[in-house]
Design a protein around this motif. Structure first.
Motif, PDB file in Angstrom:
ATOM      1  N   GLU A  69     -61.790  -7.584 -26.897  1.00  0.00           N
ATOM      2  CA  GLU A  69     -60.648  -6.736 -26.557  1.00  0.00           C
ATOM      3  C   GLU A  69     -59.404  -7.546 -26.202  1.00  0.00           C
ATOM      4  O   GLU A  69     -58.284  -7.091 -26.416  1.00  0.00           O
ATOM      5  N   GLY A  76     -65.952  -3.285 -24.639  1.00  0.00           N
ATOM      6  CA  GLY A  76     -65.337  -1.964 -24.542  1.00  0.00           C
ATOM      7  C   GLY A  76     -65.845  -0.918 -25.505  1.00  0.00           C
ATOM      8  O   GLY A  76     -65.251   0.145 -25.639  1.00  0.00           O
ATOM      9  N   SER A  83     -57.430   3.125 -23.259  1.00  0.00           N
ATOM     10  CA  SER A  83     -57.978   2.285 -24.328  1.00  0.00           C
ATOM     11  C   SER A  83     -58.684   1.078 -23.717  1.00  0.00           C
ATOM     12  O   SER A  83     -58.282   0.589 -22.668  1.00  0.00           O
ATOM     13  N   PRO A  84     -59.747   0.588 -24.386  1.00  0.00           N
ATOM     14  CA  PRO A  84     -60.395  -0.645 -23.911  1.00  0.00           C
ATOM     15  C   PRO A  84     -59.508  -1.877 -24.093  1.00  0.00           C
ATOM     16  O   PRO A  84     -59.846  -2.940 -23.603  1.00  0.00           O
ATOM     17  N   VAL A  85     -58.424  -1.747 -24.803  1.00  0.00           N
ATOM     18  CA  VAL A  85     -57.504  -2.879 -24.953  1.00  0.00           C
ATOM     19  C   VAL A  85     -56.508  -2.814 -23.799  1.00  0.00           C
ATOM     20  O   VAL A  85     -55.639  -1.951 -23.755  1.00  0.00           O
ATOM     21  N   LEU A  86     -56.675  -3.735 -22.852  1.00  0.00           N
ATOM     22  CA  LEU A  86     -55.902  -3.635 -21.606  1.00  0.00           C
ATOM     23  C   LEU A  86     -54.603  -4.432 -21.627  1.00  0.00           C
ATOM     24  O   LEU A  86     -53.849  -4.393 -20.660  1.00  0.00           O
ATOM     25  N   SER A  95     -66.384   4.012 -21.186  1.00  0.00           N
ATOM     26  CA  SER A  95     -65.325   4.998 -21.439  1.00  0.00           C
ATOM     27  C   SER A  95     -65.892   6.390 -21.243  1.00  0.00           C
ATOM     28  O   SER A  95     -67.055   6.662 -21.585  1.00  0.00           O
ATOM     29  N   PHE A 125     -60.709   4.674 -19.956  1.00  0.00           N
ATOM     30  CA  PHE A 125     -61.482   3.442 -20.044  1.00  0.00           C
ATOM     31  C   PHE A 125     -61.638   2.894 -18.626  1.00  0.00           C
ATOM     32  O   PHE A 125     -60.653   2.650 -17.931  1.00  0.00           O
ATOM     33  N   MET A 174     -57.284  -8.114 -29.287  1.00  0.00           N
ATOM     34  CA  MET A 174     -56.840  -6.961 -30.083  1.00  0.00           C
ATOM     35  C   MET A 174     -55.359  -6.715 -29.829  1.00  0.00           C
ATOM     36  O   MET A 174     -54.940  -5.648 -29.388  1.00  0.00           O
ATOM     37  N   ARG A 225     -60.738  -1.618 -34.976  1.00  0.00           N
ATOM     38  CA  ARG A 225     -60.081  -2.826 -34.441  1.00  0.00           C
ATOM     39  C   ARG A 225     -61.071  -3.991 -34.418  1.00  0.00           C
ATOM     40  O   ARG A 225     -60.736  -5.137 -34.716  1.00  0.00           O
ATOM     41  N   HIS A 249     -61.581   2.126 -32.139  1.00  0.00           N
ATOM     42  CA  HIS A 249     -61.925   0.840 -31.542  1.00  0.00           C
ATOM     43  C   HIS A 249     -62.842   0.033 -32.467  1.00  0.00           C
ATOM     44  O   HIS A 249     -62.703  -1.180 -32.605  1.00  0.00           O
TER      45      HIS A 249
END
Lengths: 260, 290
Positions: free
Chosen positions: B40, B68, A80-83, B105, B110, B43, B84, B81
């Motif tokens: 991001e 992202g 996921s791009p949420v790290l 990605s 990612f 989030m 979000r 995403h």
């Protein structure tokens, strides 16, 4: 398109390879230029793990940590791009990582550090109003059936090693001296709480851990206390409740019979 | 499709919001055009990040900058995403939203970098379709940032500026002119940065980014600049910024710093320098920044 598959594959390949189809203005080998991307990907993800695992990193040193983290990134790149929570799974990876076998507590420390990150970013929830809570705790008839909803940031780790002491030693000015006092083979339970905007890690007894774990799983107050007392007759219920209340960890109570 | 470019940010200097500076910002309430966050990073469900951002947002204009979304990706956009992102924008109502002409990605992984794409008819169609979807889902115009890159593709049939101009024309999106990226890309690919800026659809520019780079060399020993965001803005980039200002007039201008984060006053000083350059061009007295 398969261009990006090849490019992505080369970014995460263990050895330095360069995808085809790249061009440079001066006809130079594109390899070193592509290596900038490889390096950005790898270094940024290793840094993300290092940021969330400062004590794990200090326990093994920068070089060992980077090598271990690199292998983890190759094996389990982020999904996921949420790290923020990247690194779930890192503790399991460390547990099975032969070069770290000499430090059996390392994976546990990583597990604790991830709980800490989780607590940091967990949802906000208001604690029960003090009056309401006091009334409930004084209600000896109703209390045993009460099921508490604990704060989403609350985490619990039952470790075979002195995970809280190891973590705490690294929060001191003289880490080496503090570490020398730690008996790493002692089993410890860690309670992770977010108090205000800070995350606290405290060591709790077995019975307290069993009590809190039961509450977290929706077990009624009376049954949870009973299980704790069965393990440790001297279980200090009042002190454990005090810890949860001070940490704002009791968010609501219900009396439904549907939960376990 | 929404129309018009989001010009909600003030034409003033801004800085990236860093957790290291949360408390100091609330305590000192610096005079500043706006803050920018990486979408991001926010989030997450709750905790200190939202606590501080909520309070800082009450007092300052806000730009949300995604890193992202993988707009240049060969795969379909990640709708989860995008959801979000929509929720974050709904919560903080930023004056501006921007993303990159890049991909990050692939195959479920990612890669956490802004990766380059070839410029030709198929990638143009795809990028435009992705931007159309983003703007439709978010119900607002986005700004697209020009990339810093280290390689080019044999498959490209258009220049980067031709590609960007066409994307802007087809989707109605705005442009985030990253002057450091222009400089880095032009050095890396041996082009004239001023000609690059002149070739962009300048009326679409809604924000400028300035940042620092690191220096390396390629296999032939030619300079290779790395978009590191880890150093102060370089003199050459300040000069290119002035060139851009001469064509654009005052613009919301962000000092981007993501590595080796300095003390807050150092970033504020760079934002003030940008603001002085803007004010000098409109003949205003230099009273805001020391």
């Amino acid at each position: 398109m398969n261009g990006q598959s090849v490019f992505a594959g080369a970014l995460l390949a263990p050895e330095a390879i360069c995808p085809p189809g790249l061009r440079t203005w001066n006809g130079s080998d594109p390899g070193p230029r592509f290596a900038v991307y490889r390096n950005n990907v790898m270094v940024s993800l290793i840094d993300a793990l290092a940021d969330s695992h400062p004590v794990t990193r200090q326990l093994v040193g920068e070089e060992f940590f980077a090598a271990m983290a690199r292998l983890f990134v190759l094996a389990q790149p982020p999904r996921s791009p949420v790290l923020a929570l990247y690194g779930e799974g890192f503790a399991d990876f460390i547990e099975a990582f032969p070069p770290a076998a000499g430090l059996p507590y390392l994976a546990e420390v990583a597990r604790l550090e991830m709980l800490r990150v989780r607590a940091w970013h967990a949802a906000d929830a208001a604690p029960m109003a003090q009056q309401e809570l006091m009334r409930l705790l004084a209600d000896t008839e109703g209390l045993p059936a009460a099921r508490f909803l604990l704060h989403p940031a609350l985490g619990l780790l039952r470790s075979r090693h002195a995970v809280v002491s190891l973590w705490a030693a690294h929060q001191t000015g003289d880490v080496a001296a503090a570490l020398a006092q730690v008996a790493v083979e002692d089993a410890e339970n860690a309670l992770v709480l977010r108090v205000g905007l800070e995350v606290d890690i405290v060591r709790i007894a077995d019975a307290a851990a069993i009590f809190i774990m039961n509450l977290q799983q929706g077990v009624a107050f009376g049954a949870a206390a009973g299980q704790a007392l069965a393990v440790e007759p001297e279980f200090d219920l009042a002190a454990t409740l005090g810890l949860l209340i001070r940490g704002g960890a009791l968010c609501s109570a219900s009396f439904s019979r549907s939960a376990a | 499709m929404p129309s018009g470019i989001a010009r909600g940010l003030p034409a003033a200097g801004g800085i990236g919001l860093k957790p290291e500076h949360f408390r100091e910002i609330l305590d000192t309430q610096p005079e500043l055009g706006f803050f920018e966050i990486h979408a991001e990073n926010y989030m997450v469900a709750g905790g200190p990040f939202h606590h501080y951002l909520t309070r800082i947002r009450e007092r300052h204009a806000l730009s949300i900058h995604g890193v992202g979304l993988s707009i240049g990706g060969a795969e379909p956009l990640d709708e989860a995403h995008l959801d979000r992102l929509a929720a974050l924008l709904e919560r903080y109502q930023p004056e501006s939203f921007s993303e990159h002409l890049a991909w990050s990605s692939h195959g479920g992984a990612f890669l956490n970098d802004l990766l380059p794409l070839p410029y030709h008819a198929a990638t143009l169609d795809r990028v435009c379709a992705h931007i159309d979807r983003v703007q439709e889902r978010l119900q607002r115009c986005m700004l697209l940032e020009n990339p810093a890159s280290y390689v080019e593709f044999a498959a490209s049939t258009m220049t980067e500026t031709e590609f960007i101009a066409e994307v802007v024309r087809r989707t109605g999106c705005g442009l985030l002119l990253d002057v450091n990226n222009v400089y880095v890309a032009c050095v890396n690919h041996h082009r004239d940065p001023r000609a690059y800026i002149r070739a962009l659809p300048l009326p679409a520019v809604g924000e400028i980014h300035l940042a620092g780079f690191a220096c390396d060399v390629d296999a032939a020993g030619a300079p290779l600049l790395i978009d590191s965001h880890g150093a102060p803005v370089a003199q050459a980039v300040w000069e290119l910024y002035e060139f851009a200002l001469d064509r654009l007039g005052p613009m919301p201008t962000l000092i981007e710093r993501d590595n080796d984060i300095p003390a807050l006053p150092e970033l504020l000083a760079e934002a003030c320098r940008a603001q002085r350059m803007m004010r000098a061009r409109v003949g205003a007295a230099d009273e805001v920044c020391a």
